[in-house]
Enzyme design. Structure first.
Site, mmCIF file in Angstrom:
data_model
loop_
_atom_site.group_PDB
_atom_site.id
_atom_site.type_symbol
_atom_site.label_atom_id
_atom_site.label_comp_id
_atom_site.label_asym_id
_atom_site.label_seq_id
_atom_site.Cartn_x
_atom_site.Cartn_y
_atom_site.Cartn_z
ATOM 1 N N TRP A 1 0.828 -1.210 0.000
ATOM 2 C CA TRP A 1 0.000 0.000 0.000
ATOM 3 C C TRP A 1 0.857 1.251 0.000
ATOM 4 C CZ3 TRP A 1 -4.321 -0.913 -1.966
ATOM 5 C CH2 TRP A 1 -5.067 -2.059 -1.651
ATOM 6 N N LYS B 1 -12.157 -1.978 7.105
ATOM 7 C CA LYS B 1 -11.373 -2.932 7.884
ATOM 8 C C LYS B 1 -11.820 -2.932 9.342
ATOM 9 C CE LYS B 1 -8.410 -3.563 4.307
ATOM 10 N NZ LYS B 1 -7.691 -2.400 3.802
ATOM 11 N N ASP C 1 -1.455 6.498 6.518
ATOM 12 C CA ASP C 1 -2.565 5.622 6.122
ATOM 13 C C ASP C 1 -2.802 4.678 7.302
ATOM 14 O OD1 ASP C 1 -4.219 3.676 5.067
ATOM 15 O OD2 ASP C 1 -2.992 3.276 3.290
HETATM 16 C C1 LIG Z 1 -7.241 -1.924 2.387
HETATM 17 C C2 LIG Z 1 -6.196 -0.866 2.369
HETATM 18 C C3 LIG Z 1 -6.149 0.131 1.380
HETATM 19 C C4 LIG Z 1 -7.120 0.164 0.222
HETATM 20 O O1 LIG Z 1 -8.309 0.698 0.616
HETATM 21 P P1 LIG Z 1 -9.523 0.939 -0.410
HETATM 22 O O2 LIG Z 1 -10.590 1.428 0.513
HETATM 23 O O3 LIG Z 1 -9.808 -0.362 -1.070
HETATM 24 O O4 LIG Z 1 -9.102 2.002 -1.377
HETATM 25 C C5 LIG Z 1 -5.171 1.100 1.476
HETATM 26 N N1 LIG Z 1 -4.275 1.101 2.482
HETATM 27 C C6 LIG Z 1 -4.287 0.160 3.431
HETATM 28 C C7 LIG Z 1 -3.268 0.203 4.534
HETATM 29 C C8 LIG Z 1 -5.243 -0.861 3.404
HETATM 30 O O5 LIG Z 1 -5.245 -1.812 4.354
#
Ligand SMILES: *Cc1c(COP(=O)(O)O)cnc(C)c1O
Length: 357
Positions: A95, A187, A163
């Protein structure tokens, strides 16, 4: 996972929420029926994450992945002074490297550190920012490899961006150490469809004039996430999940439960001779526990992993395959996973290994 209690409450309230005679899916987003819902979700998020008053909370769409573009555009996209700005990124996994690729369209990316040399099995030491860094970017919990930062790096005056998609509300985090945090809801906070952005107010308003309105933090902040129709049902569900966290005793109680869950699983894997967690101990994630088969050649390992997955599925344990990009096995034990769920997995791992001997 979502907490069963939340799913049951949502089911019961599906046709009529708060005595309005409507589903949260049916409400006009500017109506007197919906405003208390979005206000409650924001208030609970501020309480649970201890978000200081000088930060805005935004409920956006486009997933965490859209933030990979919104961050560079809004924080460093203005090149009217001549030349592109530079931003520092730590490459700690899939990511993070996707964020790097996307940011490269708008800024000069300086990769300050990387753990690619050992297949992202650790969090690299973060060097201090350099003069000219417009911001400093990290991915706090690396969902796919199962690593997490222990604490935020000290970036001084340089705005720190993280993030936190896969660890939001899983343990206390000092929001004041960050300039901007973002997380997709799916999540740990609710169903897919909403992205939470927490941004320090002094960073609003620096987007270049060409920025699409929907990608401007300042517009969403000014309009309190109601510039256009927000993901109303997802915001309602997040409110229920946050109420559930409060009911569980708040962030400290959730963090304690998450630590116990992770310890159960890592202890089991450390004691196993068949499985091995590839992540270096101090960097292990509380949310995503990755492990691989540790015997035989690649063919034998793949066969044992497949057998593990299919036998686990028979026991009702699903989603244990590693991410498609890395393989291996992964147990994502987000907030809603009860301790009993982890205990069942531990028993299953022990029995699988014993039966093989
Ligand atoms: C799941 C995830 C993403 C992607 O998220 P989307 O909502 O599908 O765009 C980005 N960064 C991290 C750390 C993730 O776990």
């Amino acid at each position: 996972m979502l907490p069963l209690e939340v799913l049951e409450q949502a089911a019961a309230e599906m046709p009529d929420v708060n005595g309005t005679g409507q589903s949260a899916m049916e409400m006009s987003h500017r109506s007197a029926d919906f405003l208390p819902i979005i206000e409650k979700t924001e208030r609970l998020l501020r309480e649970i994450l201890t978000i200081p008053d000088n930060y805005s909370v935004l409920f956006l769409q486009g997933g965490a992945v859209l933030q990979f573009a919104m961050v560079p555009i809004n924080l460093a996209g203005d090149s009217s002074g001549g030349g592109r700005k530079t931003a520092a990124y730590v490459d700690s996994g899939v990511w993070a490297s996707k964020a790097i690729d996307e940011a490269g369209k708008y800024v000069n990316v300086r990769v300050a550190a990387s753990s690619k040399d050992k297949n992202y099995s650790y969090i690299p030491p973060a060097p201090p920012p350099e003069a000219g860094d417009a911001y400093y970017y990290i991915c706090y919990n690396n969902t796919i490899f199962g690593t997490r930062w222990q604490s935020p790096p000290d970036t001084g005056e340089v705005p720190l961006v993280a993030d936190i998609s896969s660890c939001i509300a899983s343990e206390p985090l000092d929001v004041s150490r960050f300039a901007l945090l973002f997380a997709g809801a799916q999540k740990n906070l609710g169903p897919a469809g909403c992205t939470v952005v927490i941004i320090r107010n002094d960073l609003l308003g620096a987007a270049p004039p060409w920025t699409p309105a929907m990608l401007r933090y300042d517009i969403h902040a000014k309009e309190k996430s109601l510039y256009n129709t927000p993901p109303c049902y997802c915001i309602y569900m997040m409110g229920l999940v946050l109420e559930w966290i409060q009911g569980m005793g708040g962030i400290d109680a959730i963090a304690g439960r998450n630590q116990r869950k992770a310890a159960l699983l890592y202890d089991c894997l450390d004691a196993s001779r068949l499985f091995r967690p590839p992540v270096e101990k101090p960097h292990r994630s509380l949310m995503n526990v990755t492990f691989v088969v540790n015997e035989g050649d690649a063919v034998r390992r793949a066969a044992l992993e497949q057998r593990f997955l299919s036998e686990a599925a028979v026991q009702g344990m699903v989603n244990l395959a590693g991410h498609r990009l890395v393989g291996g096995l992964r147990a994502s034990i987000y907030n809603a996973m009860p301790e009993e769920g982890v205990k069942s997995l531990v028993s299953f791992i022990e029995k699988f290994e014993k039966d093989l001997r």
